[in-house]
Scaffold this motif. Structure first.
Motif, PDB file in Angstrom:
ATOM      1  N   GLY A  96       0.807  -1.213   0.000  1.00 51.37           N
ATOM      2  CA  GLY A  96       0.000   0.000   0.000  1.00 51.37           C
ATOM      3  C   GLY A  96       0.839   1.262   0.000  1.00 51.37           C
ATOM      4  N   VAL A  97       0.176   2.367   0.241  1.00 50.91           N
ATOM      5  CA  VAL A  97       0.819   3.672   0.246  1.00 50.91           C
ATOM      6  C   VAL A  97       0.891   4.167   1.692  1.00 50.91           C
ATOM      7  CG1 VAL A  97       0.645   6.045  -0.604  1.00 50.91           C
ATOM      8  CG2 VAL A  97      -0.133   4.153  -2.039  1.00 50.91           C
ATOM      9  N   ALA A  98       2.080   4.512   2.141  1.00 51.59           N
ATOM     10  CA  ALA A  98       2.274   4.924   3.534  1.00 51.59           C
ATOM     11  C   ALA A  98       1.451   6.158   3.894  1.00 51.59           C
ATOM     12  CB  ALA A  98       3.752   5.186   3.798  1.00 51.59           C
ATOM     13  N   SER A  99       1.201   7.041   2.933  1.00 55.40           N
ATOM     14  CA  SER A  99       0.437   8.263   3.225  1.00 55.40           C
ATOM     15  C   SER A  99      -1.009   7.965   3.594  1.00 55.40           C
ATOM     16  CB  SER A  99       0.493   9.230   2.040  1.00 55.40           C
ATOM     17  OG  SER A  99      -0.136   8.661   0.906  1.00 55.40           O
ATOM     18  N   HIS A 100      -1.478   6.744   3.359  1.00 61.34           N
ATOM     19  CA  HIS A 100      -2.838   6.368   3.734  1.00 61.34           C
ATOM     20  C   HIS A 100      -2.928   5.893   5.181  1.00 61.34           C
ATOM     21  CE1 HIS A 100      -3.720   5.583  -0.784  1.00 61.34           C
ATOM     22  NE2 HIS A 100      -3.849   6.849  -0.472  1.00 61.34           N
ATOM     23  N   LEU A 101      -1.792   5.775   5.854  1.00 58.20           N
ATOM     24  CA  LEU A 101      -1.768   5.341   7.251  1.00 58.20           C
ATOM     25  C   LEU A 101      -1.930   6.525   8.188  1.00 58.20           C
ATOM     26  CD1 LEU A 101       1.270   2.894   7.131  1.00 58.20           C
ATOM     27  CD2 LEU A 101      -1.147   2.285   7.191  1.00 58.20           C
ATOM     28  N   SER A 102      -2.260   6.242   9.441  1.00 59.44           N
ATOM     29  CA  SER A 102      -2.333   7.296  10.449  1.00 59.44           C
ATOM     30  C   SER A 102      -0.939   7.875  10.674  1.00 59.44           C
ATOM     31  CB  SER A 102      -2.870   6.731  11.767  1.00 59.44           C
ATOM     32  OG  SER A 102      -1.914   5.857  12.346  1.00 59.44           O
ATOM     33  N   GLY A 103      -0.889   9.059  11.275  1.00 62.10           N
ATOM     34  CA  GLY A 103       0.395   9.709  11.534  1.00 62.10           C
ATOM     35  C   GLY A 103       1.325   8.862  12.378  1.00 62.10           C
ATOM     36  N   GLY A 104       0.770   8.201  13.402  1.00 60.72           N
ATOM     37  CA  GLY A 104       1.590   7.352  14.270  1.00 60.72           C
ATOM     38  C   GLY A 104       2.194   6.182  13.524  1.00 60.72           C
ATOM     39  N   ASN A 105       1.403   5.561  12.653  1.00 59.16           N
ATOM     40  CA  ASN A 105       1.916   4.439  11.873  1.00 59.16           C
ATOM     41  C   ASN A 105       2.932   4.911  10.843  1.00 59.16           C
ATOM     42  OD1 ASN A 105       0.733   1.976  12.875  1.00 59.16           O
ATOM     43  ND2 ASN A 105      -1.223   2.802  12.226  1.00 59.16           N
ATOM     44  N   GLN A 106       2.747   6.091  10.295  1.00 55.37           N
ATOM     45  CA  GLN A 106       3.744   6.652   9.372  1.00 55.37           C
ATOM     46  C   GLN A 106       5.064   6.868  10.098  1.00 55.37           C
ATOM     47  OE1 GLN A 106       2.342  10.145   7.327  1.00 55.37           O
ATOM     48  NE2 GLN A 106       0.466   9.130   6.657  1.00 55.37           N
ATOM     49  N   GLN A 107       4.992   7.375  11.327  1.00 55.28           N
ATOM     50  CA  GLN A 107       6.208   7.604  12.104  1.00 55.28           C
ATOM     51  C   GLN A 107       6.930   6.296  12.399  1.00 55.28           C
ATOM     52  OE1 GLN A 107       4.157  10.022  15.116  1.00 55.28           O
ATOM     53  NE2 GLN A 107       5.884  11.420  14.933  1.00 55.28           N
ATOM     54  N   LYS A 108       6.172   5.257  12.696  1.00 51.33           N
ATOM     55  CA  LYS A 108       6.785   3.953  12.940  1.00 51.33           C
ATOM     56  C   LYS A 108       7.583   3.506  11.727  1.00 51.33           C
ATOM     57  CE  LYS A 108       3.071   2.180  15.901  1.00 51.33           C
ATOM     58  NZ  LYS A 108       2.033   1.135  15.987  1.00 51.33           N
ATOM     59  N   LEU A 109       6.992   3.679  10.543  1.00 51.65           N
ATOM     60  CA  LEU A 109       7.671   3.255   9.314  1.00 51.65           C
ATOM     61  C   LEU A 109       8.922   4.084   9.047  1.00 51.65           C
ATOM     62  CD1 LEU A 109       4.649   2.641   6.919  1.00 51.65           C
ATOM     63  CD2 LEU A 109       6.028   0.944   8.114  1.00 51.65           C
ATOM     64  N   VAL A 110       8.831   5.387   9.260  1.00 54.63           N
ATOM     65  CA  VAL A 110       9.983   6.253   9.017  1.00 54.63           C
ATOM     66  C   VAL A 110      11.116   5.915   9.976  1.00 54.63           C
ATOM     67  CG1 VAL A 110      10.813   8.643   9.180  1.00 54.63           C
ATOM     68  CG2 VAL A 110       8.662   8.145   8.027  1.00 54.63           C
ATOM     69  N   GLY A 126      14.836   4.125   8.938  1.00 55.51           N
ATOM     70  CA  GLY A 126      16.129   4.679   9.321  1.00 55.51           C
ATOM     71  C   GLY A 126      16.986   3.666  10.042  1.00 55.51           C
ATOM     72  N   LEU A 127      16.353   2.864  10.904  1.00 55.00           N
ATOM     73  CA  LEU A 127      17.099   1.842  11.643  1.00 55.00           C
ATOM     74  C   LEU A 127      17.559   0.707  10.737  1.00 55.00           C
ATOM     75  CD1 LEU A 127      14.901   1.672  14.866  1.00 55.00           C
ATOM     76  CD2 LEU A 127      17.127   2.783  14.601  1.00 55.00           C
ATOM     77  N   LEU A 128      16.756   0.360   9.741  1.00 55.91           N
ATOM     78  CA  LEU A 128      17.121  -0.723   8.828  1.00 55.91           C
ATOM     79  C   LEU A 128      18.312  -0.370   7.938  1.00 55.91           C
ATOM     80  CD1 LEU A 128      13.654  -2.136   7.721  1.00 55.91           C
ATOM     81  CD2 LEU A 128      15.400  -3.311   9.058  1.00 55.91           C
ATOM     82  N   THR A 129      18.553   0.911   7.736  1.00 60.22           N
ATOM     83  CA  THR A 129      19.686   1.310   6.898  1.00 60.22           C
ATOM     84  C   THR A 129      21.011   1.129   7.623  1.00 60.22           C
ATOM     85  OG1 THR A 129      19.650   3.620   7.611  1.00 60.22           O
ATOM     86  CG2 THR A 129      18.318   3.044   5.672  1.00 60.22           C
ATOM     87  N   LEU A 172      21.502   8.759  13.473  1.00 55.46           N
ATOM     88  CA  LEU A 172      20.161   9.195  13.103  1.00 55.46           C
ATOM     89  C   LEU A 172      19.843  10.440  13.911  1.00 55.46           C
ATOM     90  CD1 LEU A 172      18.049   5.893  13.103  1.00 55.46           C
ATOM     91  CD2 LEU A 172      18.828   7.189  11.122  1.00 55.46           C
ATOM     92  N   ILE A 173      19.416  11.489  13.261  1.00 54.81           N
ATOM     93  CA  ILE A 173      19.010  12.711  13.954  1.00 54.81           C
ATOM     94  C   ILE A 173      17.492  12.757  13.917  1.00 54.81           C
ATOM     95  CG2 ILE A 173      19.105  15.227  13.976  1.00 54.81           C
ATOM     96  CD1 ILE A 173      21.866  14.963  12.611  1.00 54.81           C
ATOM     97  N   LEU A 174      16.870  12.704  15.093  1.00 49.73           N
ATOM     98  CA  LEU A 174      15.417  12.620  15.195  1.00 49.73           C
ATOM     99  C   LEU A 174      14.881  13.764  16.032  1.00 49.73           C
ATOM    100  CD1 LEU A 174      15.421   8.832  16.084  1.00 49.73           C
ATOM    101  CD2 LEU A 174      15.016   9.809  13.825  1.00 49.73           C
ATOM    102  N   ASP A 175      13.797  14.350  15.581  1.00 50.79           N
ATOM    103  CA  ASP A 175      13.132  15.416  16.316  1.00 50.79           C
ATOM    104  C   ASP A 175      11.753  14.916  16.727  1.00 50.79           C
ATOM    105  OD1 ASP A 175      12.396  17.848  17.413  1.00 50.79           O
ATOM    106  OD2 ASP A 175      11.816  18.704  15.479  1.00 50.79           O
TER     107      ASP A 175
END
Length: 69
Positions: free
Chosen positions: A29-43, A47-50, A55-58
């Protein structure tokens, strides 16, 4: 060596989506269709998988629901 192993990548993504309890489970699917919290989990996980050295996180967990099970 710069070559992407698609099968390994798909396996890792499925595992992380399940571990992070992304709802609905996003595989094709498309990540933009997820809730904000789920989008943050993916982002955060992408970053961790790379395996980046830094990692600089705000406010990376702002809006992320934590479920203990």
């Amino acid at each position: 060596m710069g070559v992407i192993n698609r099968r390994r990548q798909e396996t890792r993504v499925k595992q992380k989506v399940q571990e992070l309890d992304v709802r609905p489970p996003l595989l094709d699917g498309v990540a933009s269709h997820l809730s904000g919290g789920n989008q943050q989990k993916l982002v955060l996980e992408s970053g961790l998988l790379t395996r980046a050295g830094v990692l600089i996180l705000d406010e990376p967990t702002r809006g992320v629901d934590c479920h203990q099970g």
